[in-house]
Design a protein around this motif. Structure first.
Motif, PDB file in Angstrom:
ATOM      1  N   THR A 273      -3.972   3.326   0.393  1.00 14.56           N
ATOM      2  CA  THR A 273      -4.420   4.093   1.609  1.00 14.56           C
ATOM      3  C   THR A 273      -3.391   3.965   2.861  1.00 14.56           C
ATOM      4  OG1 THR A 273      -6.573   3.648   0.644  1.00 14.56           O
ATOM      5  CG2 THR A 273      -6.596   4.476   3.107  1.00 14.56           C
ATOM      6  N   VAL A 274      -2.802   2.623   2.977  1.00 12.14           N
ATOM      7  CA  VAL A 274      -2.087   2.547   4.039  1.00 12.14           C
ATOM      8  C   VAL A 274      -0.701   3.378   3.701  1.00 12.14           C
ATOM      9  CG1 VAL A 274      -0.386   0.820   4.865  1.00 12.14           C
ATOM     10  CG2 VAL A 274      -2.711   0.047   4.465  1.00 12.14           C
TER      11      VAL A 274
ATOM     12  N   LEU B 198       0.888   6.060   6.488  1.00 13.30           N
ATOM     13  CA  LEU B 198       2.321   6.051   6.729  1.00 13.30           C
ATOM     14  C   LEU B 198       3.143   7.198   6.539  1.00 13.30           C
ATOM     15  CD1 LEU B 198       2.496   2.187   6.256  1.00 13.30           C
ATOM     16  CD2 LEU B 198       2.426   3.422   8.503  1.00 13.30           C
ATOM     17  N   LYS B 199       2.903   8.074   5.621  1.00  9.47           N
ATOM     18  CA  LYS B 199       3.700   9.186   5.133  1.00  9.47           C
ATOM     19  C   LYS B 199       4.122   9.974   6.388  1.00  9.47           C
ATOM     20  CE  LYS B 199       2.352  10.065   0.422  1.00  9.47           C
ATOM     21  NZ  LYS B 199       1.552  11.054  -0.513  1.00  9.47           N
ATOM     22  N   LYS B 200       3.142  10.264   7.279  1.00  5.27           N
ATOM     23  CA  LYS B 200       3.780  11.028   8.562  1.00  5.27           C
ATOM     24  C   LYS B 200       4.791  10.641   9.175  1.00  5.27           C
ATOM     25  CE  LYS B 200       0.126   9.233  11.819  1.00  5.27           C
ATOM     26  NZ  LYS B 200      -0.032   8.123  11.049  1.00  5.27           N
ATOM     27  N   ASP B 201       4.934   9.087   9.288  1.00 12.53           N
ATOM     28  CA  ASP B 201       6.079   8.428  10.092  1.00 12.53           C
ATOM     29  C   ASP B 201       7.321   8.207   9.065  1.00 12.53           C
ATOM     30  OD1 ASP B 201       4.609   8.044  12.522  1.00 12.53           O
ATOM     31  OD2 ASP B 201       3.340   6.714  11.379  1.00 12.53           O
TER      32      ASP B 201
ATOM     33  N   VAL C  83       5.089   1.473   2.105  1.00 12.03           N
ATOM     34  CA  VAL C  83       4.992  -0.114   1.873  1.00 12.03           C
ATOM     35  C   VAL C  83       5.182  -0.301   0.407  1.00 12.03           C
ATOM     36  CG1 VAL C  83       3.224  -1.951   1.756  1.00 12.03           C
ATOM     37  CG2 VAL C  83       3.357  -0.628   3.694  1.00 12.03           C
ATOM     38  N   LYS C  84       6.245  -1.360   0.213  1.00 10.83           N
ATOM     39  CA  LYS C  84       6.254  -1.389  -1.472  1.00 10.83           C
ATOM     40  C   LYS C  84       5.916  -2.885  -1.286  1.00 10.83           C
ATOM     41  CE  LYS C  84       9.918   1.526  -2.745  1.00 10.83           C
ATOM     42  NZ  LYS C  84      11.186   1.840  -3.501  1.00 10.83           N
ATOM     43  N   LEU C  85       4.983  -3.294  -2.494  1.00 10.40           N
ATOM     44  CA  LEU C  85       4.358  -4.545  -2.637  1.00 10.40           C
ATOM     45  C   LEU C  85       5.310  -5.452  -3.614  1.00 10.40           C
ATOM     46  CD1 LEU C  85       0.608  -3.669  -3.119  1.00 10.40           C
ATOM     47  CD2 LEU C  85       1.863  -4.214  -1.123  1.00 10.40           C
ATOM     48  N   VAL C  86       5.410  -6.608  -3.194  1.00  5.71           N
ATOM     49  CA  VAL C  86       6.220  -7.656  -4.122  1.00  5.71           C
ATOM     50  C   VAL C  86       5.149  -8.834  -4.196  1.00  5.71           C
ATOM     51  CG1 VAL C  86       8.152  -9.383  -3.868  1.00  5.71           C
ATOM     52  CG2 VAL C  86       8.242  -7.278  -2.545  1.00  5.71           C
TER      53      VAL C  86
ATOM     54  N   TYR D 169      -3.468   0.008   8.741  1.00  6.91           N
ATOM     55  CA  TYR D 169      -4.124  -0.873   8.162  1.00  6.91           C
ATOM     56  C   TYR D 169      -5.666  -0.813   8.730  1.00  6.91           C
ATOM     57  CZ  TYR D 169      -5.922  -4.757   4.965  1.00  6.91           C
ATOM     58  OH  TYR D 169      -6.515  -5.417   3.829  1.00  6.91           O
ATOM     59  N   HIS D 170      -5.574  -0.627   9.999  1.00  6.30           N
ATOM     60  CA  HIS D 170      -6.772  -0.854  10.997  1.00  6.30           C
ATOM     61  C   HIS D 170      -7.513   0.588  11.190  1.00  6.30           C
ATOM     62  CE1 HIS D 170      -5.302  -4.967  12.860  1.00  6.30           C
ATOM     63  NE2 HIS D 170      -5.695  -4.996  11.777  1.00  6.30           N
TER      64      HIS D 170
END
Length: 278
Positions: free
Chosen positions: A39-40, A44-47, A51-54, A247-248
């Motif tokens: 969801t985050v 964030l796509k517009k910016d 986020v890539k999770l490790v 996130y918020h």
């Protein structure tokens, strides 16, 4: 031919420019409860931020990896764990945003006990081996009436601080990530929400006792809120602030509630469905 070459060069240039504008943020996590990050990423796509999770399998590594620069942020721990890890290891990292909260639950080996009342002398109870969650587990067992601990030790007592075994139980310490796997070998285990979810345990259905997160009852509740953490030198990084802002959002709050059926509660200030720790 010249026109074709110019077009090809222009296409490569535009592609390179687009790639240069795309920002990847590596976020360290533990466990398989990551729907909120999908969801985050949508937000964030517009910016043009991704986020890539490790993914890590233990709680010891993500803070070291962040401190050493191997990842950009992490999001796996509550404030009490972060504080203790910084004090023990001297990490230059800090919280930049609250995320969620989840109670520590007692899960029973259903072949051995059905409820807390069934716990008897000699039963083995597994608890987290790290100081903060281990101490948290002891306080949960105290609230359940199984042990008494030295009140001067606050919310992080150790086994040495147990002043009385009301039930003569045996405590077995293990890394948080493997507690669900050793549940068949013990009578019960205290497992946090993330690891329980990863092990397909439902806190609302499968646990026999839950930590009280009411701040009026549990004075440490505010320190049990999970956080997004950055290196101290990057705490004002505008890209990381956008990650926190994404996130918020109500969309992430909805995801937390819907995906985890109430096992995780949004815990940032003003969160929809939110938990208030103070």
């Amino acid at each position: 031919m010249k026109k074709i070459l110019k077009a090809a060069v222009l296409a490569v240039s535009l592609a390179s420019s687009a790639y240069a504008d795309h920002t990847v943020v590596k976020v360290g996590v533990v466990g398989a409860y990551n729907a909120q990050w999908d969801t985050v990423n949508e937000i964030l796509k517009k910016d043009d931020i991704e986020v890539k999770l490790v993914k890590y399998s233990d709680y010891a590594t993500p803070n070291r990896a962040l401190n050493d620069g191997d990842i950009d942020l992490n999001a796996f721990q509550h404030k009490a764990f972060l504080k203790n890890d910084i004090e023990r290891n001297g990490y230059k990292i800090e919280s930049i945003g609250d995320t969620l909260i989840t109670p520590l639950c007692v899960f029973n080996n259903k072949d051995k006990i059905k409820s807390m009342d069934d716990i008897k002398d000699g039963d083995i109870i597994a608890i987290p081996s790290d100081l903060t969650n281990g101490g948290r587990a002891l306080k949960v067992l105290e609230s359940a009436g199984l042990i008494k601990v030295n009140p001067d030790k606050g919310y992080t007592p150790t086994k040495a601080d147990i002043t009385e075994y009301v039930k003569k139980i045996e405590l077995r310490e293990a890394e948080s990530g493997i507690l669900a796997r050793i549940l068949p070998d013990v009578s019960a285990a205290l497992i946090n929400g993330g690891n329980a979810f990863t092990a397909h345990l439902d806190p609302s259905k499968d646990s026999i006792y839950q930590e009280n997160l009411d701040p009026k009852v549990n004075k440490a509740a505010a320190q049990l809120v999970n956080v997004i953490v950055a290196r101290s030198e990057d705490k004002d990084n505008p890209v990381y602030k956008k990650v926190v802002d994404a996130y918020h959002t109500d969309a992430v709050a909805d995801t937390l509630i819907e995906a985890y059926k109430g096992a995780f509660l949004p815990a940032w200030n003003g969160a929809k469905h939110g938990y208030k720790a103070d």
